[in-house]
Each structure stands twice: as C-alpha cells, then as structure tokens.
Write an enzyme that holds these catalytic residues in place. Structure first.
Site, PDB file in Angstrom:
ATOM      1  CG  MET A   1     -25.439  28.638  63.984  1.00 15.30           C
ATOM      2  SD  MET A   1     -26.898  28.649  63.245  1.00 15.30           S
ATOM      3  CE  MET A   1     -27.942  27.603  64.199  1.00 15.30           C
TER       4      MET A   1
ATOM      5  CG  HIS B   1     -21.161  25.045  71.328  1.00 16.12           C
ATOM      6  ND1 HIS B   1     -22.326  25.389  71.833  1.00 16.12           N
ATOM      7  CD2 HIS B   1     -21.333  24.982  70.098  1.00 16.12           C
ATOM      8  CE1 HIS B   1     -23.370  25.550  70.923  1.00 16.12           C
ATOM      9  NE2 HIS B   1     -22.611  25.074  69.668  1.00 16.12           N
TER      10      HIS B   1
ATOM     11  N   GLY C   1     -19.583  18.769  66.043  1.00 18.52           N
ATOM     12  CA  GLY C   1     -20.337  17.761  67.078  1.00 18.52           C
ATOM     13  C   GLY C   1     -20.792  16.495  66.296  1.00 18.52           C
ATOM     14  CD  GLN C   2     -21.147  10.343  67.219  1.00 18.27           C
ATOM     15  OE1 GLN C   2     -19.989  10.146  67.745  1.00 18.27           O
ATOM     16  NE2 GLN C   2     -22.253   9.496  67.294  1.00 18.27           N
TER      17      GLN C   2
ATOM     18  CB  SER D   1     -29.428  20.605  71.937  1.00 21.23           C
ATOM     19  OG  SER D   1     -30.120  21.660  70.752  1.00 21.23           O
TER      20      SER D   1
HETATM   21  O1  PAF Z   1     -23.887  23.219  63.634  1.00 13.67           O
HETATM   22  C1  PAF Z   1     -24.223  24.495  63.662  1.00 13.67           C
HETATM   23  O2  PAF Z   1     -24.126  25.320  64.582  1.00 13.67           O
HETATM   24  C2  PAF Z   1     -24.213  25.227  62.386  1.00 13.67           C
HETATM   25  O3  PAF Z   1     -24.981  24.491  61.481  1.00 13.67           O
HETATM   26  C3  PAF Z   1     -22.925  25.798  61.666  1.00 13.67           C
HETATM   27  C4  PAF Z   1     -21.842  24.603  61.486  1.00 13.67           C
HETATM   28  C5  PAF Z   1     -22.139  26.967  62.698  1.00 13.67           C
HETATM   29  C6  PAF Z   1     -23.269  26.553  60.437  1.00 13.67           C
HETATM   30  O4  PAF Z   1     -24.056  27.674  60.605  1.00 13.67           O
END
Ligand code: PAF
Length: 285
Positions: free
Chosen positions: A32, A39, A150-151, A188
C-alpha cells in the site's frame, strides 16, 4: 533493467507478457506504499528468487473500516519509487481506485471464514475480505509465479495462503521474516504516526515477545503463563493499550493450552497513541 511505472491493467499485462515470453519468472510484492526497509527486504527477496519483479502500490479502500485511517494513510510515491528502484524492482503497478474497482458496487468478494474472523478480523470486521479480494484481483492482473508477504502481518499471510490453496491459484506465497528497527520495533508504515515519546513506548511490543520467547526457551510449556507475560509486559507501559496478546497454533490460529510438540505463535496487538500496532513471534520448539 530500468524501472517502469504502469498505471493501467493493460500496461501491466503487456509488460509481464513480454517478461514471460522471454522465459523470465515473475515475482510480486503487493503493497500500500509508504514503503520502509521491511518492504525493501520483500523486494530484495523477490529479486533473489525471480527474474522480473513487480511491486504494486495501492491503498485499498475495501480493507479499511469506516473509522479507520484510509484517508490519512501516508501516500509517498516519490520516496516509494526510489525504494523500489534501489531494491531492484522492474515494474511498479500504480492503479487508482477506479482502475481496481470498476464502477458500481462490487458483487464479487473473496471470503476466508474462520481464519478471518478472529484477532485482526474480529477487531476490524471486513478487513480480510477486502485484503483477500484485492490480492486475488492483483494476482489475476500480475499473474506472478511467486508472491512475497511480511511475517509481521501473520494472520494476513495465513488467510492468503488458505485462499490460494482453496482456489488452486497457481502462485507460490513466500513469507519473509519481520524487519525490525535496532531497538526491536517491527517496521510498519503506521510507525510514522507515533510521537517521539510514543515511539519509545512502542518498543514494549517486541520486548513482550522477546520475554515470551525467553520463557518458552527456558522450558515454559503453559500457554496461559506465556499469555500473562505478554499482557503484563504491555500493560506495564503507560502509553500502550493492549488489544490482544495470545498464544495460538501457527497454522490454524486455535488457542493453545500446552505448548509441548506444537508449532505456536505469539500474537500481539496494542494501541500506542494514534497507532494500532501488531507484532508476532514464532515460539521456540
Ligand atoms: O499488507 C498490505 O500492505 C496489504 O494488506 C496488501 C497485501 C498490499 C493488500 O492491500
């Protein structure tokens, strides 16, 4: 290879088709945005395992509840593009809401009852329906061989694994261990909501998990006693409010009594100031 940005489904499909026609394997990292080192690690793992890596950036409205942070969720595309480039992604899929959700109220959803109804699903009704639906749509657009999660979002990866198994969807899911700040706080996008004082207080989640792990490593087999460690540690922090701290089966999320011979995970969620934070740890055997 240089980084391409695609805003339409057709553009993604044609780029991926070219990669596949050249015999390349395709890795996918759905996000997102508001990308951080967690990420970046997902993208790096994808580049190690696959020849061509797609990252999607889409703040998915259907996984946010009416009183949640959809409108103020951080949108930081310029920085996100740099993270993707640095980590070696080949394509960013950057759709808008109208691209992902054709006009009119949608009639088709993906539901994974059971796994979706507890913990995050109990506190955020409809959340996993939104996640499963958008991830399946993204899988259908990108058609990846492997997809990386991610875990830290432990329940999410279980729900999605169940979805691809039940639907025989031809994608392999890879769960990548949580990336942490030096003091233990799980990375996060929501950490940026924290003030300096709240940021210090937020360390209590990973501290509680470490204490739970230490207890199990030292021979503790009572799930209740591990729950007490989680709860009392989080409650000792004035700025944190515990939502749940539990010890459950790592595949089914069923509550455990005796940890002997079980693959157990400790799940934690707490509110710290404006942020709702989650974290987890697989407990030692
Ligand atoms: O983990 C996230 O960032 C979201 O839940 C995802 C998997 C991209 C779905 O919108």
């Amino acid at each position: 290879m240089s980084l391409t940005i695609a805003e339409s489904i057709e553009a993604v499909r044609s780029q991926v088709a070219v990669a596949k026609a050249a015999g390349l394997s395709v890795g996918f990292v759905p996000t997102m945005g508001a990308l951080h080192r967690g990420h970046a690690t997902l993208v790096e793992e994808a580049t190690k395992a696959c020849d061509y890596v797609v990252v999607s950036i889409f703040v998915n409205p259907t996984q946010f509840g009416p009183n949640e942070d959809f409108s103020r969720y951080p949108r930081t595309f310029v920085a996100d593009r740099a993270v993707c480039e640095e980590a070696g992604a080949d394509l960013i899929f950057l759709p808008d809401v109208a691209t992902m959700y054709p006009p009119g109220p949608p009639a088709t959803f993906v539901e994974v009852p059971g796994l979706s109804d507890v913990f995050e699903g109990a506190i955020r009704p409809g959340h996993f329906r939104g996640v499963a639906t958008v991830v399946l749509k993204l899988f259908g657009i990108v058609c990846p061989n492997l997809a990386f999660f991610g875990q830290k979002d432990f329940q999410q990866q279980l729900v999605l694994r169940r979805m691809v198994t039940d639907l025989n969807f031809p994608v392999q899911l890879v769960t990548v261990p949580t990336v942490r700040e030096d003091d233990g706080l799980a990375m996060s996008s929501r950490n940026r909501y924290l003030s300096a004082e709240e940021r210090q207080a937020a360390r209590v989640l990973s501290q509680a998990l470490r204490l739970a792990e230490d207890a199990v490593r030292s021979g503790e087999r009572s799930a209740d006693r591990v729950r007490q460690i989680l709860a009392s540690t989080v409650q000792s922090e004035r700025l944190a409010t515990l939502d749940y701290g539990d010890v459950v089966d790592a595949l089914t999320l069923e509550p455990l009594t005796d940890l002997t011979g079980r693959r157990a995970v400790a799940l934690l969620a707490a509110r710290v100031g404006p942020a709702r934070l989650i974290d987890n740890a697989i407990l030692p055997d």
